[in-house]
Write an enzyme that holds these catalytic residues in place. Structure first.
Site: not given
Length: 419
Positions: A185-186
């Site tokens: 996600d990051v």
């Protein structure tokens, strides 16, 4: 450029850029938080009565001024500073009309709905590009807008599993292991940020916006980096090596007399210096170990010698002598130790922001790693409550009168935490 007066523009590389953030969870909010740190104005659109899913992802939660636990989670706080929250239901005709009015002054739209969802409301890129030709429209999904998996919901854990990182993470004799944070996600948020900034440069040069199609799985595959290329070049499937490096030896966490230390020997000269420090100078001359290529081939035998030597001294003693001799090494810190480390503190990686919703009146957050000499990042807004800025934003940007806003709140089209 978004219409702001000079006095209203925050200092930052993206000052004057307005972003409508229709994302939630982590990838999209990570992207928009970075844009906000760089000076962009971020309008976080949230569904009335629900808000960002991560607001309730706890414990831990913020403790309110009355000492009671709130429903604002630490998880939510991690990716939502420098934003103002607008509670708006765009599925209702009045909300849909307001969203379109807001887009008239926006430079960027970021969304992470499942592929095809926003098309049902005429809010996909193809539906908007004629009316808003300069809009940079960023879609973040699990699998992208095309391909056989496009319709699937995407989650960080699934991206890590399908994207290969779990096959090379963990002990050689253990189960597949994910990374300890939502790294897919990051990293997707980081790539989205890069793409948006590139698209804004193109827009400023040509007047044309464009559609960014960013996928968790694509991003996860991209950061397999050397392990992926090792496979593509050799045809040999990489395996889990625990804390070892596939291409450099010795390069792992070793047990010391009182803890653990990461030894990261990057070249032959550093290896010979480590050998001298460990009173094992003969190993530096041994043809099995004198070059990195040979150390990789003979890693098991070398590791036996290194492991025995490292356990003879304390972590502090090893760190002191290794630093003096220029051999890369570092302690294995817990997160509590990270945020008491003088280097981390000196670099501003822990920040405090005013936050009246917490009993202490402030909230501690992780700072931005971006250090720009002319346009430094700024911290202007603490993570907002859901709908905290609805009235201000609808008044300032959509031109609605107070009684109109009150009526929309009553109809459930708008939510506001401000009476």
């Amino acid at each position: 450029m978004a219409g702001q007066t000079e006095a209203a523009r925050p200092i930052g590389a993206l000052s004057g850029i307005r972003v409508l953030d229709m994302s939630r969870i982590l990838a999209g909010p990570t992207c928009t938080q970075i844009l906000g740190d760089l000076g962009a104005e971020i309008i976080k659109l949230e569904k009335p009565g629900a808000g960002d899913d991560t607001r309730k992802w706890g414990p831990p939660y913020i403790e309110g001024p009355d000492g009671q636990e709130t429903t604002e989670s630490a998880y939510y706080l991690s990716a939502n500073r420098n934003k103002r929250s607008l509670g708006l239901d765009f599925t209702k005709p009045e909300g849909h009309a307001i969203l379109l009015r807001l887009l008239e002054s926006c430079d960027v739209l970021v969304e992470n709905f499942k592929t095809g969802t926003l098309k049902r409301y005429g809010l996909d890129h193809d539906s908007l590009k004629t009316r808003f030709p300069g809009l940079v429209y960023c879609s973040i999904t699990g699998f992208g807008q095309t391909g056989p998996y496009a319709a699937r919901a995407g989650y960080d854990y699934i991206a890590q599993a399908m994207g290969g990182i779990m096959s090379v993470t963990g002990s050689p004799d253990g189960p597949p292991m994910k990374v300890g944070v939502g790294i897919a996600d990051v990293t997707t948020g980081l790539y989205a940020t890069i793409g948006i900034i590139a698209a804004l440069r193109h827009r400023d040069a040509t007047g044309k916006g464009q559609h960014l199609d960013i996928a968790l799985l694509d991003t996860q595959v991209s950061w397999l980096v050397n392990e992926a290329t090792n496979y593509l070049v050799s045809g040999v499937r990489p395996v889990r090596r625990g804390n070892e490096h596939p291409n450099i030896v010795p390069y792992k966490a070793y047990e010391t007399l009182d803890g653990f230390i990461v030894l990261a020997v990057g070249n032959d000269a550093q290896f010979r210096r480590w050998c001298d420090l460990a009173d094992l100078g003969h190993l530096g001359e041994d043809p099995r170990f004198s070059s990195n290529a040979n150390r990789v081939v003979n890693r098991v035998e070398l590791d036996r010698h290194v492991a025995i030597a490292m356990k003879l001294r304390t972590t502090a003693n090893w760190l002191a002598v290794l630093e003096t001799e220029g051999v890369p090494a570092g302690p294995v810190n817990g997160i509590d130790e990270v945020f008491s480390d003088p280097q981390v503190l000196a670099r501003g990686m822990r920040i405090e922001m005013p936050y009246p919703h917490d009993a202490s009146g402030t909230v501690a957050l992780v700072g931005s790693p971006l250090k720009l000499s002319e346009t430094p990042v700024s911290y202007r807004y603490a993570p907002p409550l859901a709908g905290e800025h609805s009235k201000t934003l609808l008044s300032q940007l959509a031109g609605l009168a107070d009684d109109e806003i009150v009526d929309l709140v009553a109809k459930g089209v708008v939510s506001s935490t401000v009476p």
